[in-house]
Scaffold this active site. Structure first.
Site, short mmCIF file in Angstrom:
data_model
loop_
_atom_site.label_atom_id
_atom_site.label_comp_id
_atom_site.label_asym_id
_atom_site.label_seq_id
_atom_site.Cartn_x
_atom_site.Cartn_y
_atom_site.Cartn_z
CD GLU A 1 2.74 9.58 4.51
OE1 GLU A 1 2.70 10.83 4.54
OE2 GLU A 1 3.19 8.95 3.56
CG LEU B 1 -2.49 -17.17 15.09
CD1 LEU B 1 -3.78 -16.33 15.20
CD2 LEU B 1 -1.70 -16.72 13.87
CD GLN C 1 -18.18 -17.95 29.14
OE1 GLN C 1 -17.70 -17.21 29.99
NE2 GLN C 1 -19.29 -18.67 29.35
NE ARG D 1 -1.20 2.13 3.06
CZ ARG D 1 -0.23 2.88 3.57
NH1 ARG D 1 0.31 3.86 2.86
NH2 ARG D 1 0.23 2.63 4.78
CB ALA E 1 0.14 9.99 1.67
N PRO F 1 16.93 14.06 7.84
CG PRO F 1 19.08 13.36 7.27
CD PRO F 1 17.96 14.24 6.80
CB SER G 1 7.07 15.95 13.73
OG SER G 1 6.85 14.57 13.94
#
Length: 395
Positions: A374, A349, A290, A96, A253, A140, A144
């Site tokens: 992002e 699992l 349960q 994606r 994006a 680098p 943000s």
């Protein structure tokens, strides 16, 4: 005897999309089933993605820049694009991300802000997957805070000369073209940050792949270095000035991530449901206990809500009413819930959950990156906080 239901059936989600949207989602899902899923665990384990081969497959079904108009792009709805992202990330976040960087960052920047010459040169080939793009914004020392970027573009006659570096750039070392954002010289009449279309064979441009990753391993990540990269004046994106340009691309994006995270969570939950049904513990199916059903029920509720939120935001985007803070709502919630679902599914699992025989730990590892790229969760919390209070708390 009771029959099992999927989360889509439980929430009636299929009733909320039309035939065209369903056909697009089915096409991407089928490509994933036949061509991508059989190999993705191997790609993740080896840390190598056959980029050109995968690009050809994705270009053939038209997912690159599918929500853009003209220049060989399909011009689908935003919701259809979101559903394609969901199906791609159900296979792997790296796939994606590959499509997102190509279409929502590189192609979107050229389509929205480029000259007619730039659009004609790059977009048709990128839509077919024949040319690959990357998006050079993060540095680098400045993730943000893109306003702090050090990459510079200086005038030299009619040319621009770029110097600097970009970090964590998806597709960087395999791209044919890079959309690079740089700070220009204010005293020479330009205004702040501008975007440049940089063919990657330009002298002075280099890219080195970042290795030893434990997340997004089925994705190419690189550092870009620009050393006296000389470009003609026509290389600048003429349609935008300042950080408005790259930030609008990032919102494109992020919209794909809102849907994509749902795909990763769905794949984890479907895996856990199948495993729990087959696994016998104390002479009884694990799914009949349960505590297991409580886990499955809670995850199904959060997955269904995330899917509903994604569809709601998709409709708003198609109507032209989607706001940046609403994209932050979707990205923050859906990635946060997806990674929680992946981790909970891993517990169902047991030891099998940490192997690549099942996709759960791979999704969990990938979502660690999706959680912070992002825009980190903290940045999206502050975007929402600003919307609620009217006060900017970034500094």
């Amino acid at each position: 005897m009771s029959t099992s239901q999927s989360v889509n059936e439980l929430f009636g989600l299929d009733d909320l999309i039309d035939d065209d949207e369903r056909a697009i989602a089915d096409t991407v899902r089928e490509l994933g089933r036949k061509r991508l899923r059989p190999h993705v665990a191997e790609w993740f384990e080896s840390g190598e993605l056959p980029v050109r081969e995968v690009a050809a497959e994705l270009g053939e079904i038209g997912v690159f820049g599918m929500h853009l108009d003209g220049y060989g792009c399909a011009g689908t709805s935003a919701t259809s694009y979101g559903l394609a992202c969901l199906e791609l990330e159900a296979v792997d976040s790296g796939l994606r991300s590959f499509v997102s960087v190509q279409g929502s960052l590189s192609m979107f920047a050229i389509r929205a802000f480029g000259s007619e010459e730039q659009r004609e040169e790059w977009l048709p080939r990128m839509a077919r997957g024949e040319a690959l793009g990357c998006f050079g914004l993060t540095e680098p020392d400045f993730g943000s805070n893109p306003a702090g970027m050090r990459t510079s573009a200086k005038r030299d006659g009619d040319d621009w000369v770029l110097n600097g570096s970009k970090m964590w750039i998806t597709n960087g070392s395999v791209a044919d073209v890079a959309v690079v954002w740089a700070r220009t010289d204010l005293e020479e009449g330009s205004r702040g940050v501008r975007g440049f279309v940089v063919p990657t064979n330009t002298p002075g441009f280099s890219a080195s792949e970042i290795t030893k990753k434990l997340s997004l391993r089925a994705s190419v990540t690189a550092e870009l270095v620009l050393e006296d990269v000389r470009l003609p004046a026509s290389a600048m994106l003429p349609g935008v000035e300042g950080l408005k340009g790259p930030l609008s691309c990032l919102n494109e994006a992020r919209f794909g991530i809102v849907f994509g995270a749902v795909g990763a969570a769905r794949d984890c939950l479907e895996t856990a449901l199948s495993y729990a049904d087959d696994r016998e513990v104390f002479d009884k199916s694990l799914s009949g206990y349960q505590l297991t059903q409580a886990k499955l029920a809670d995850m199904a509720v959060e997955l269904g809500k995330a899917h509903l939120l994604a569809l709601h935001l998709g409709r708003r985007k198609d109507a032209g009413t989607l706001r940046p803070e609403q994209i932050s709502l979707g990205k923050l919630n859906n990635v946060r819930e997806a990674i929680a679902i992946a981790r909970e599914c891993r517990t169902i699992l047991g030891a099998n959950g940490i192997t690549l025989e099942y996709p759960v730990i791979r999704h969990a590892n990938n979502l660690e990156s999706v959680l912070t790229y992002e825009g980190t969760s903290e940045m999206h919390q502050l975007m929402i906080g600003k919307a609620l209070t009217g006060k900017d708390a970034f500094r």
